[in-house]
Design an enzyme around this catalytic site. Structure first.
Site, short mmCIF file in Angstrom:
data_model
loop_
_atom_site.label_atom_id
_atom_site.label_comp_id
_atom_site.label_asym_id
_atom_site.label_seq_id
_atom_site.Cartn_x
_atom_site.Cartn_y
_atom_site.Cartn_z
N ASP A 234 0.66 -1.42 -0.18
CA ASP A 234 0.09 0.15 0.13
C ASP A 234 0.75 1.33 -0.07
OD1 ASP A 234 0.64 -0.67 2.76
OD2 ASP A 234 -0.70 0.50 3.70
N GLU B 189 -0.12 -1.28 5.60
CA GLU B 189 0.92 -1.09 6.54
C GLU B 189 0.86 0.49 6.97
OE1 GLU B 189 4.84 0.82 7.74
OE2 GLU B 189 3.74 1.20 5.92
ZN LIG Z 1 6.71 2.15 4.19
#
Ligand SMILES: [Zn+2]
Length: 445
Positions: A121, A184
């Protein structure tokens, strides 16, 4: 294991294979950037949002390298036993956002396995770009685009390193794994799902986040919080009666005192051993990032709100593996601030916690640290061992007993910014260090 255990011929062969496969790695990075994967939390445009598309690109590449692929959508419900721990968020939906893990089996199932762990992401596009954020522009020795540094560059380098070992015809004893996780940038639940699924690569984990090719055996934990002091609005030009008689209460006056109390706390923290680390240039602090108060010039502010970022180190981890002790220090600060104040006794200051992202540290003597560092230095790079000042996903594998370092091309200071880029030279050097480290840690069969 020392790198000199690996024959010089193998090391030469893998370095040549990196050079030979470099253009392919750059092309793959550009393909990753052209496949937008903005984390849905940011609410960016639908056509650039979601990780599913880029995960298909990773999957195809892994299959092309002969990997066995494990793909699954994490589920908040299935991870609910992690409630209250770092990385768990009950409200996250992973529909169309799978984790992808490729395993390239070694010759010896009992030999230690090495994993590269990256997040697919990226953060929202944001403003200020002078180049197309999703074109993968290659110019003046750099590759530009959202995610170029954070962290599609590092992931392309890791896959390039794996490809180079294969291209050199070297059989490894241990497995090499490559994990591309979702989610994340807003908390780390993709990695939580990975650990929960049972992955335990005992030779270690390399997280190829941008470190400018420094080796980071440490990352800091990050806490976001909000403090609101209640006041009472009222005409600012008149003499107000006491608050007990219905008079106004200036929330900004309280706010100034709170900011001063935070400054004093920061000055004290700077001197405390638990707020400092040999691998961190700066001490942990409470950094106030937002101040909100007031509505118009002739009225006392009705309330005063700040939002802040606090960093913490493994020395201050609580029993749940988070920053509970540090949050308690701030709550104590607020109690001290409020003590003896009649207004605040009846109108308490509110503290809200928004984020607690954990930290982790791997010991210096672990082979994942020494091998990565030595390989970089022997290639002539100015690599240092230093901590990542922000959070990475290191804490979760470390808590599961897996030695972990962060090491990758590109600069954290350009991540999350317009015109994000990664240098091609750094990409190539990262591939070489990673390929040599694969030989060291998996062992040549
Ligand atoms: Zn990163």
């Amino acid at each position: 294991m020392h790198q000199n255990d690996v024959a010089t011929g193998h090391r030469q062969a893998v370095l040549q294979a990196v050079d030979h496969g470099f253009e392919e790695a750059v092309a793959f990075l550009r393909q990753l950037i052209r496949t937008p994967s903005v984390n849905p939390w940011f609410g960016d445009k639908p056509d650039v949002t979601g990780e599913g598309r880029v995960q298909r690109v990773f999957r195809e590449r892994l299959e092309g390298l002969g990997a066995e692929v494990d793909e699954w959508e994490p589920s908040a419900e299935a991870l609910a036993h992690h409630e209250g721990e770092p990385g768990y968020f009950a409200d996250r939906d992973f529909t169309g956002r799978p984790n992808v893990v490729g395993r390239i089996p070694g010759t010896d199932p009992a030999a230690p396995a090495l994993m590269f762990l990256g997040h697919c992401d990226v953060v929202a596009v944001g403003k200020g770009w002078t180049v197309e954020p999703f074109a993968g522009l290659r110019k003046d020795g750099n590759v530009y685009g959202r995610g170029a540094a954070d962290m599609k560059g590092g992931m392309a380098a890791a896959l390039g390193a794996i490809a180079a070992v294969r291209e050199a015809g070297i059989a490894l004893r241990g497995d090499v794994l490559f994990a591309s996780v979702t989610e994340e940038e807003t908390g780390g639940m993709g990695t939580l799902a990975l650990i929960d699924r049972g992955y335990r690569p005992t030779a270690g984990v390399i997280i190829p986040e941008p470190t400018n090719l420094n080796v980071a055996p440490l990352c800091r934990g990050i806490i976001w919080g909000e403090i609101t002091i209640p006041g009472r609005a009222g005409h600012i030009e008149i003499t107000q009666p006491a608050w007990q008689e219905g008079g106004a209460v200036d929330a900004i006056a309280y706010g100034k005192r709170l900011l001063a109390a935070i400054d004093e706390t920061n000055a004290r923290w700077r001197e405390l051993p638990e707020k400092n680390h040999k691998y961190m240039a700066a001490p942990c602090q409470i950094n106030v990032a937002e101040v909100h108060a007031g509505t118009y010039p002739s009225t006392y502010a009705h309330d005063f709100t700040i939002r802040f970022d606090i960093q913490y180190l493994p020395a201050e981890l609580d029993e749940k593996g988070g920053g509970g002790r540090v949050r308690e220090q701030v709550e104590q600060l607020v109690r001290d601030f409020s003590t003896g104040d009649a207004w605040l006794a009846e109108h308490p200051v509110e503290v809200t916690w928004l984020v607690d992202a954990d930290c982790g540290e791997t010991q210096d003597q672990e082979p994942i640290v020494t091998s990565t560092y030595r390989n970089a230095r022997e290639l002539g790079l100015p690599t240092r061992i230093e901590g990542v000042p922000s959070h990475t996903d290191m804490g979760l594998p470390i808590k599961a007993g897996i030695p972990t370092v962060t090491f990758g091309p590109g600069s954290l200071s350009i991540a999350h910014q317009p015109d994000e880029f990664v240098g091609e030279d750094e990409l190539r050097e990262a591939m070489k260090v990673m390929a040599l480290t694969v030989l060291d840690l998996c062992g040549v069969a």
